[in-house]
Write a protein that holds these residues in place. Structure first.
Motif, mmCIF file in Angstrom:
data_model
loop_
_atom_site.group_PDB
_atom_site.id
_atom_site.type_symbol
_atom_site.label_atom_id
_atom_site.label_comp_id
_atom_site.label_asym_id
_atom_site.label_seq_id
_atom_site.Cartn_x
_atom_site.Cartn_y
_atom_site.Cartn_z
ATOM 1 N N ILE A 41 0.841 -1.206 0.000
ATOM 2 C CA ILE A 41 0.000 0.000 0.000
ATOM 3 C C ILE A 41 0.871 1.249 0.000
ATOM 4 N N ALA A 42 1.929 1.234 0.777
ATOM 5 C CA ALA A 42 2.824 2.402 0.817
ATOM 6 C C ALA A 42 3.432 2.667 -0.557
ATOM 7 N N GLN A 43 3.780 1.618 -1.291
ATOM 8 C CA GLN A 43 4.396 1.765 -2.606
ATOM 9 C C GLN A 43 3.402 2.204 -3.670
ATOM 10 N N ILE A 44 2.266 1.522 -3.752
ATOM 11 C CA ILE A 44 1.321 1.760 -4.853
ATOM 12 C C ILE A 44 0.350 2.885 -4.552
ATOM 13 N N ALA A 45 -0.187 2.917 -3.336
ATOM 14 C CA ALA A 45 -1.191 3.931 -2.988
ATOM 15 C C ALA A 45 -0.570 5.185 -2.392
ATOM 16 N N GLY A 46 0.713 5.111 -2.046
ATOM 17 C CA GLY A 46 1.372 6.272 -1.467
ATOM 18 C C GLY A 46 0.931 6.598 -0.050
ATOM 19 N N TYR A 61 -7.015 1.301 -4.724
ATOM 20 C CA TYR A 61 -5.656 0.753 -4.634
ATOM 21 C C TYR A 61 -5.547 -0.523 -5.470
ATOM 22 N N TRP A 62 -6.527 -1.429 -5.342
ATOM 23 C CA TRP A 62 -6.473 -2.680 -6.092
ATOM 24 C C TRP A 62 -6.619 -2.448 -7.592
ATOM 25 N N ARG A 63 -7.433 -1.481 -8.005
ATOM 26 C CA ARG A 63 -7.545 -1.166 -9.437
ATOM 27 C C ARG A 63 -6.182 -0.734 -9.993
#
Length: 118
Positions: A41-46, A61-63
Motif C-alpha cells: 500500500i505504501a508503494q502503490i497507494a502512497g 488501490y487494487w484497481r
C-alpha cells in the motif's frame, strides 16, 4: 467460528476472483468498512502507514495494482483456519504471500493483513 466448508469455499472463490481480475467480484468479499494493511500500500497507494480504510479506498488501490500487474495470478498453497479468521498462503507474482482475513458476523472480511516473503 469459521468452519472448514466456509473456509474452503471462501478461499477458492477469493483466488478465482483475483485471477479473473474482476474488481467487483473481488470487493464482494469485503465489508464497506473494510481495513487493509499491506507494505505494498505504501508503494502503490502512497499511504505511508500501509493501511487503507473503507472498501472504496481499497478498491482504488487494487484497481491501480491490477493495472500495474496485468498478468497477476495467485496460486493457493495452503489454507489455515482460526476462530473468526482465515489465513491464505499463496504464490503471487511477487513470490510467496499470506493474507490474514478477519470476518464480521455477516461473513464479510472486515480486516486484512498481507504479508510477503523477502
Amino acid at each position: 467460528m469459521i468452519d472448514k466448508q466456509f473456509a474452503e469455499h471462501f478461499a477458492h472463490d477469493w483466488i478465482d476472483s483475483w485471477n479473473s481480475h474482476d474488481i467487483d467480484r473481488i470487493l464482494a468479499h469485503y465489508s464497506n468498512q473494510f481495513e487493509m494493511s499491506s507494505p505494498i500500500i505504501a508503494q502503490i497507494a502512497g499511504e505511508p502507514s500501509g493501511t487503507l480504510q473503507g472498501k472504496e479506498a481499497v478498491g482504488a488501490y487494487w484497481r491501480k495494482a491490477l493495472a500495474l500487474i496485468p498478468d497477476l495470478r495467485f496460486e493457493l498453497l495452503a489454507l489455515l483456519t482460526g476462530v473468526d479468521s482465515i489465513t491464505l498462503y499463496y504464490r503471487s507474482p511477487r513470490g510467496l504471500a499470506a493474507e490474514v482475513l478477519h470476518f464480521g458476523p455477516d461473513r464479510k472480511v472486515v480486516k486484512a493483513y498481507a504479508h510477503y516473503a523477502h
